[in-house]
Scaffold this motif. Structure first.
Motif, PDB file in Angstrom:
ATOM      1  N   VAL A  14     -19.993 -33.572  49.061  1.00  0.00           N
ATOM      2  CA  VAL A  14     -20.527 -34.182  49.970  1.00  0.00           C
ATOM      3  C   VAL A  14     -20.527 -35.300  50.901  1.00  0.00           C
ATOM      4  O   VAL A  14     -20.611 -36.419  51.558  1.00  0.00           O
ATOM      5  CB  VAL A  14     -22.098 -33.603  49.257  1.00  0.00           C
ATOM      6  CG1 VAL A  14     -23.125 -34.557  49.955  1.00  0.00           C
ATOM      7  CG2 VAL A  14     -22.121 -32.169  49.216  1.00  0.00           C
ATOM      8  N   ALA A  15     -20.034 -36.155  49.498  1.00  0.00           N
ATOM      9  CA  ALA A  15     -20.008 -37.438  49.440  1.00  0.00           C
ATOM     10  C   ALA A  15     -19.146 -37.982  49.435  1.00  0.00           C
ATOM     11  O   ALA A  15     -19.476 -39.294  50.137  1.00  0.00           O
ATOM     12  CB  ALA A  15     -20.054 -37.826  47.629  1.00  0.00           C
ATOM     13  N   GLU A  34      -8.058 -33.712  48.904  1.00  0.00           N
ATOM     14  CA  GLU A  34      -8.954 -32.644  48.259  1.00  0.00           C
ATOM     15  C   GLU A  34      -8.319 -31.726  47.356  1.00  0.00           C
ATOM     16  O   GLU A  34      -7.207 -30.598  47.993  1.00  0.00           O
ATOM     17  CB  GLU A  34      -9.899 -32.301  49.462  1.00  0.00           C
ATOM     18  CG  GLU A  34     -10.220 -30.209  49.267  1.00  0.00           C
ATOM     19  CD  GLU A  34     -11.428 -31.018  47.542  1.00  0.00           C
ATOM     20  OE1 GLU A  34     -12.222 -31.275  48.183  1.00  0.00           O
ATOM     21  OE2 GLU A  34     -11.406 -30.040  47.534  1.00  0.00           O
ATOM     22  N   ARG A  40     -14.416 -25.784  51.333  1.00  0.00           N
ATOM     23  CA  ARG A  40     -14.892 -24.900  50.578  1.00  0.00           C
ATOM     24  C   ARG A  40     -16.387 -24.570  51.120  1.00  0.00           C
ATOM     25  O   ARG A  40     -17.191 -25.196  51.545  1.00  0.00           O
ATOM     26  CB  ARG A  40     -15.943 -25.184  49.008  1.00  0.00           C
ATOM     27  CG  ARG A  40     -14.072 -25.313  47.981  1.00  0.00           C
ATOM     28  CD  ARG A  40     -14.282 -26.465  47.065  1.00  0.00           C
ATOM     29  NE  ARG A  40     -15.113 -25.783  46.376  1.00  0.00           N
ATOM     30  CZ  ARG A  40     -14.699 -26.398  44.728  1.00  0.00           C
ATOM     31  NH1 ARG A  40     -15.771 -27.630  45.161  1.00  0.00           N
ATOM     32  NH2 ARG A  40     -16.159 -25.970  43.858  1.00  0.00           N
ATOM     33  N   ARG A 104     -25.267 -25.564  50.735  1.00  0.00           N
ATOM     34  CA  ARG A 104     -23.879 -26.823  50.285  1.00  0.00           C
ATOM     35  C   ARG A 104     -22.428 -25.982  52.044  1.00  0.00           C
ATOM     36  O   ARG A 104     -22.367 -27.605  51.785  1.00  0.00           O
ATOM     37  CB  ARG A 104     -23.105 -26.258  49.020  1.00  0.00           C
ATOM     38  CG  ARG A 104     -22.430 -27.537  48.882  1.00  0.00           C
ATOM     39  CD  ARG A 104     -22.295 -27.531  47.262  1.00  0.00           C
ATOM     40  NE  ARG A 104     -20.959 -28.585  47.316  1.00  0.00           N
ATOM     41  CZ  ARG A 104     -19.669 -28.820  47.648  1.00  0.00           C
ATOM     42  NH1 ARG A 104     -19.458 -27.641  48.275  1.00  0.00           N
ATOM     43  NH2 ARG A 104     -18.849 -29.594  47.289  1.00  0.00           N
ATOM     44  N   THR A 126      -3.408 -33.715  44.415  1.00  0.00           N
ATOM     45  CA  THR A 126      -5.106 -34.358  43.300  1.00  0.00           C
ATOM     46  C   THR A 126      -4.385 -35.413  43.030  1.00  0.00           C
ATOM     47  O   THR A 126      -3.051 -35.499  42.794  1.00  0.00           O
ATOM     48  CB  THR A 126      -4.527 -33.145  42.203  1.00  0.00           C
ATOM     49  OG1 THR A 126      -6.494 -34.234  41.208  1.00  0.00           O
ATOM     50  CG2 THR A 126      -4.219 -32.740  41.565  1.00  0.00           C
ATOM     51  N   TYR A 268     -19.486 -18.497  40.516  1.00  0.00           N
ATOM     52  CA  TYR A 268     -19.530 -20.104  39.538  1.00  0.00           C
ATOM     53  C   TYR A 268     -20.315 -20.122  38.126  1.00  0.00           C
ATOM     54  O   TYR A 268     -21.334 -19.478  38.330  1.00  0.00           O
ATOM     55  CB  TYR A 268     -20.707 -20.471  41.068  1.00  0.00           C
ATOM     56  CG  TYR A 268     -20.265 -22.191  40.450  1.00  0.00           C
ATOM     57  CD1 TYR A 268     -20.220 -22.849  40.394  1.00  0.00           C
ATOM     58  CD2 TYR A 268     -21.902 -22.362  39.498  1.00  0.00           C
ATOM     59  CE1 TYR A 268     -20.814 -25.030  40.269  1.00  0.00           C
ATOM     60  CE2 TYR A 268     -22.454 -24.254  39.264  1.00  0.00           C
ATOM     61  CZ  TYR A 268     -21.228 -24.711  39.380  1.00  0.00           C
ATOM     62  OH  TYR A 268     -21.342 -25.761  38.489  1.00  0.00           O
ATOM     63  N   ASP A 290     -21.783 -37.093  42.290  1.00  0.00           N
ATOM     64  CA  ASP A 290     -21.311 -36.008  41.083  1.00  0.00           C
ATOM     65  C   ASP A 290     -20.718 -37.013  40.087  1.00  0.00           C
ATOM     66  O   ASP A 290     -20.794 -37.039  38.200  1.00  0.00           O
ATOM     67  CB  ASP A 290     -21.493 -35.167  41.179  1.00  0.00           C
ATOM     68  CG  ASP A 290     -22.997 -34.213  41.070  1.00  0.00           C
ATOM     69  OD1 ASP A 290     -23.861 -34.530  41.686  1.00  0.00           O
ATOM     70  OD2 ASP A 290     -22.551 -32.698  41.026  1.00  0.00           O
ATOM     71  N   GLY A 300     -32.653 -30.982  41.131  1.00  0.00           N
ATOM     72  CA  GLY A 300     -32.169 -30.840  43.219  1.00  0.00           C
ATOM     73  C   GLY A 300     -32.072 -31.960  43.620  1.00  0.00           C
ATOM     74  O   GLY A 300     -32.756 -32.257  45.272  1.00  0.00           O
TER      75      GLY A 300
HETATM   76  C1  LIG Z   1     -25.882 -24.108  40.725  1.00  0.00           C
HETATM   77  C2  LIG Z   1     -26.320 -25.397  41.887  1.00  0.00           C
HETATM   78  C3  LIG Z   1     -27.107 -25.817  42.191  1.00  0.00           C
HETATM   79  C4  LIG Z   1     -27.577 -27.327  42.854  1.00  0.00           C
HETATM   80  N1  LIG Z   1     -28.188 -27.562  43.325  1.00  0.00           N
HETATM   81  C5  LIG Z   1     -29.160 -28.412  44.090  1.00  0.00           C
HETATM   82  C6  LIG Z   1     -29.732 -28.475  44.665  1.00  0.00           C
HETATM   83  O1  LIG Z   1     -30.933 -27.888  44.742  1.00  0.00           O
HETATM   84  N2  LIG Z   1     -30.093 -30.260  45.594  1.00  0.00           N
HETATM   85  C7  LIG Z   1     -29.296 -30.902  45.378  1.00  0.00           C
HETATM   86  O2  LIG Z   1     -29.742 -31.959  45.872  1.00  0.00           O
HETATM   87  N3  LIG Z   1     -28.214 -30.336  44.307  1.00  0.00           N
HETATM   88  C8  LIG Z   1     -28.031 -29.251  44.082  1.00  0.00           C
HETATM   89  N4  LIG Z   1     -26.912 -29.526  42.957  1.00  0.00           N
HETATM   90  C9  LIG Z   1     -25.712 -30.685  42.854  1.00  0.00           C
HETATM   91  C10 LIG Z   1     -25.189 -30.276  44.308  1.00  0.00           C
HETATM   92  O3  LIG Z   1     -24.440 -29.771  44.777  1.00  0.00           O
HETATM   93  C11 LIG Z   1     -23.826 -31.826  43.997  1.00  0.00           C
HETATM   94  O4  LIG Z   1     -25.186 -32.550  43.007  1.00  0.00           O
HETATM   95  C12 LIG Z   1     -23.711 -32.460  45.615  1.00  0.00           C
HETATM   96  O5  LIG Z   1     -22.763 -31.236  45.695  1.00  0.00           O
HETATM   97  C13 LIG Z   1     -22.637 -33.949  44.353  1.00  0.00           C
HETATM   98  O6  LIG Z   1     -22.115 -33.975  45.813  1.00  0.00           O
HETATM   99  P1  LIG Z   1     -20.406 -34.478  45.583  1.00  0.00           P
HETATM  100  O7  LIG Z   1     -19.353 -34.834  46.539  1.00  0.00           O
HETATM  101  O8  LIG Z   1     -20.542 -35.705  44.497  1.00  0.00           O
HETATM  102  O9  LIG Z   1     -19.648 -33.562  44.553  1.00  0.00           O
HETATM  103  P2  LIG Z   1     -18.668 -32.081  44.695  1.00  0.00           P
HETATM  104  O10 LIG Z   1     -19.746 -31.703  46.044  1.00  0.00           O
HETATM  105  O11 LIG Z   1     -18.742 -31.209  43.881  1.00  0.00           O
HETATM  106  O12 LIG Z   1     -17.880 -32.401  45.593  1.00  0.00           O
HETATM  107  C14 LIG Z   1     -16.739 -32.687  44.608  1.00  0.00           C
HETATM  108  C15 LIG Z   1     -15.483 -32.322  46.264  1.00  0.00           C
HETATM  109  O13 LIG Z   1     -14.194 -32.580  44.722  1.00  0.00           O
HETATM  110  C16 LIG Z   1     -13.048 -31.479  44.677  1.00  0.00           C
HETATM  111  N5  LIG Z   1     -12.496 -31.804  43.606  1.00  0.00           N
HETATM  112  C17 LIG Z   1     -13.159 -31.570  42.719  1.00  0.00           C
HETATM  113  N6  LIG Z   1     -12.087 -31.838  41.448  1.00  0.00           N
HETATM  114  C18 LIG Z   1     -10.662 -32.777  42.253  1.00  0.00           C
HETATM  115  C19 LIG Z   1     -10.062 -33.204  42.003  1.00  0.00           C
HETATM  116  N7  LIG Z   1      -8.985 -33.335  41.102  1.00  0.00           N
HETATM  117  N8  LIG Z   1      -8.682 -34.019  43.060  1.00  0.00           N
HETATM  118  C20 LIG Z   1      -9.702 -33.652  44.866  1.00  0.00           C
HETATM  119  N9  LIG Z   1     -11.018 -33.152  44.913  1.00  0.00           N
HETATM  120  C21 LIG Z   1     -11.523 -32.978  43.708  1.00  0.00           C
HETATM  121  C22 LIG Z   1     -13.909 -29.900  45.044  1.00  0.00           C
HETATM  122  O14 LIG Z   1     -13.282 -28.998  45.330  1.00  0.00           O
HETATM  123  C23 LIG Z   1     -15.235 -31.327  45.696  1.00  0.00           C
HETATM  124  O15 LIG Z   1     -14.682 -30.872  47.130  1.00  0.00           O
HETATM  125  C24 LIG Z   1     -27.222 -28.153  42.359  1.00  0.00           C
HETATM  126  C25 LIG Z   1     -25.732 -27.375  41.864  1.00  0.00           C
HETATM  127  C26 LIG Z   1     -25.111 -26.584  41.289  1.00  0.00           C
HETATM  128  C27 LIG Z   1     -23.822 -26.451  40.881  1.00  0.00           C
END
Ligand SMILES: Cc1cc2nc3c(=O)[nH]c(=O)nc-3n(C[C@H](O)[C@H](O)[C@H](O)COP(=O)(O)OP(=O)(O)OC[C@H]3O[C@@H](n4cnc5c(N)ncnc54)[C@H](O)[C@@H]3O)c2cc1C
Length: 403
Positions: A14-15, A34, A40, A104, A126, A268, A290, A300
């Motif tokens: 997302v971020a 990625e 995904r 998502r 990575t 998961y 995250d 959430g």
């Molecule tokens: C079961 C569950 C339910 C959830 N329900 C909610 C909800 O109701 N509401 C809500 O707001 N949030 C919810 N969340 C949380 C939400 O999914 C995350 O907070 C959000 O996706 C954060 O976005 P992000 O981009 O920081 O991380 P992520 O979406 O986790 O994206 C991280 C990305 O980095 C990639 N990555 C990982 N490691 C590496 C690496 N070493 N090198 C390169 N790429 C890498 C991954 O493949 C992924 O594409 C939930 C999470 C889970 C697990």
């Protein structure tokens, strides 16, 4: 420090794509690495709330997000024989347009698609090392040749590799919230229509929900564990055996869900964990979403924090001449908002998986009572909405003289 012109983002969740969008908007070049071989898709339902809805609108993504919402219509709590003990309907909730639920994978696709016109994505790769040298960061990859950037942003989720490389091991920052969560797709053998069913025994919840946006149904297991057993770092086969041992024979649909779990293609499993850090930057490496401040699925609010963080980080990079001032301002603006949203997770777990039989009864009684529900769940809802609005997107630059 000179201005930031090119940024490496680790993670296309997302971020990552949201930051790529906003960097391009401000004239800054982005490259995204990625780990997965492609975007995904699918996944669980997530929420966008409060100021995150405004960010989506400013990105021009809100209409498309609205077209893809899960259309879930409510949830019923059921007993071991499947009889409803309580129900709530989305129609009972106030719809002020400040909360949207979407899968998502749909959100990631919507955020990512427009960025491909200007952002380079390196899939199936990575980061393996980061070296800071003056005003540049040298990034080494598993597959691609090393490159240098003005700034590296870790948007690689709860188990961030960027955090590990620039700040040290995850254990330093992870706070286990006393639960494990699992979610996966199974056939919809209940024939659900846009609704969720949730079953509890003390400290455990099992559920299924259906949305027309995905095939089958999503199954969820949530279970409390006072200590971290490390099962989240074990192979999926062991995690499945653990779930079987905890949920087999409890009644309702548990056994059928456990059987379907063996065949699922998107299992998961993770711990319910928050990430707490004193700072989200180390020189020219910064963390977003995250990776820096996971509030745990129980709040959430992880998706909203990721989206709003991307907006604020890019805005501050554009506003400040150098990385140091921009990263300090990003932190100053985000910290109160992150703190408010991280504080919600404990209440979320209490509602979904009460510790005791009495707690389950109390929740269901309150739900059945309808109006008085507002005093208990309504309090959580108000805290959630307040936290979701706790940032001014158009705030003036923070005063650097103030701590
Ligand atoms: C079961 C569950 C339910 C959830 N329900 C909610 C909800 O109701 N509401 C809500 O707001 N949030 C919810 N969340 C949380 C939400 O999914 C995350 O907070 C959000 O996706 C954060 O976005 P992000 O981009 O920081 O991380 P992520 O979406 O986790 O994206 C991280 C990305 O980095 C990639 N990555 C990982 N490691 C590496 C690496 N070493 N090198 C390169 N790429 C890498 C991954 O493949 C992924 O594409 C939930 C999470 C889970 C697990």
């Amino acid at each position: 420090m000179p201005a930031v012109n090119d940024v490496l983002i680790s993670g296309a969740g997302v971020a990552g794509p949201a930051l790529a969008h906003w960097l391009h908007h401000h004239g800054i070049r982005a490259t995204v690495v990625e780990r997965a071989p492609g975007l995904r898709s699918g996944g669980y339902a997530i929420d966008l709330r409060g100021v995150a809805v405004d960010v989506a609108e400013r990105m021009g993504a809100l209409a498309e997000i609205r077209r893809n919402v899960t259309e879930m219509d409510g949830a019923a709590f059921v007993d071991a024989r499947g009889r409803r003990s309580a129900r709530f309907s989305s129609a009972d909730a106030v719809d002020d347009g400040r909360s949207l639920e979407i899968l998502r994978g749909d959100l990631v696709r919507i955020l990512h698609a427009p960025t491909t016109a200007h952002t380079e994505y390196l899939y199936d790769d990575t980061l393996t090392a980061l070296e800071q040298d003056g005003d540049r960061v040298r990034a080494t990859f598993l597959n691609a040749a090393p490159r240098t950037f003005d700034l590296v942003v870790g948007a690689d989720g709860l188990h961030s590799a960027t955090r590990r490389l620039a700040f040290g091991p995850e254990e330093r920052y992870a706070r286990f919230l006393g639960a494990y969560i699992s979610i996966f797709t199974i056939p919809d053998h209940l024939g659900l229509d846009r609704e969720a069913r949730l079953f509890n025994v003390p400290g455990k919840a099992a559920g299924m929900y259906h949305t027309p946006r995905a095939e089958g149904a999503k199954a969820i297991f949530l279970l409390r564990s006072p200590e971290s057993s490390g099962i989240d770092r074990r192979p999926p086969a062991e995690q499945k055996a653990y779930l079987r041992a905890e949920f087999a024979g409890l009644g309702w649909e548990n056994d059928r869900i456990l059987d379907a779990m063996e065949e699922t293609g998107d299992f998961y499993f993770d711990s319910v964990t928050r990430i707490h850090m004193d700072t989200w930057s180390a020189g020219r490496v910064a963390l977003l979403g995250d990776a820096g401040y996971c509030p745990s699925p129980m709040s959430g609010q992880g998706t909203s924090l990721a989206l709003v963080g991307a907006y604020v980080l890019a805005a501050e990079l554009a506003r400040h001449g150098g990385a140091a001032g921009a990263l300090a301002a990003y932190e100053a603006r985000m910290r109160p908002y992150v703190d408010a949203n991280q504080a919600i997770a404990d209440a979320g777990l209490g509602i979904l998986a009460p510790r005791t039989r009495r707690g389950i009864l109390l929740r269901d009684t309150v739900l059945r009572a309808g109006g008085p529900l507002l005093s208990l769940l309504g309090r959580f809802d108000r805290r959630l909405s307040n936290a979701a609005e706790a940032l001014d997107l158009d705030a003036p630059a923070p005063d650097p003289a103030r701590p």
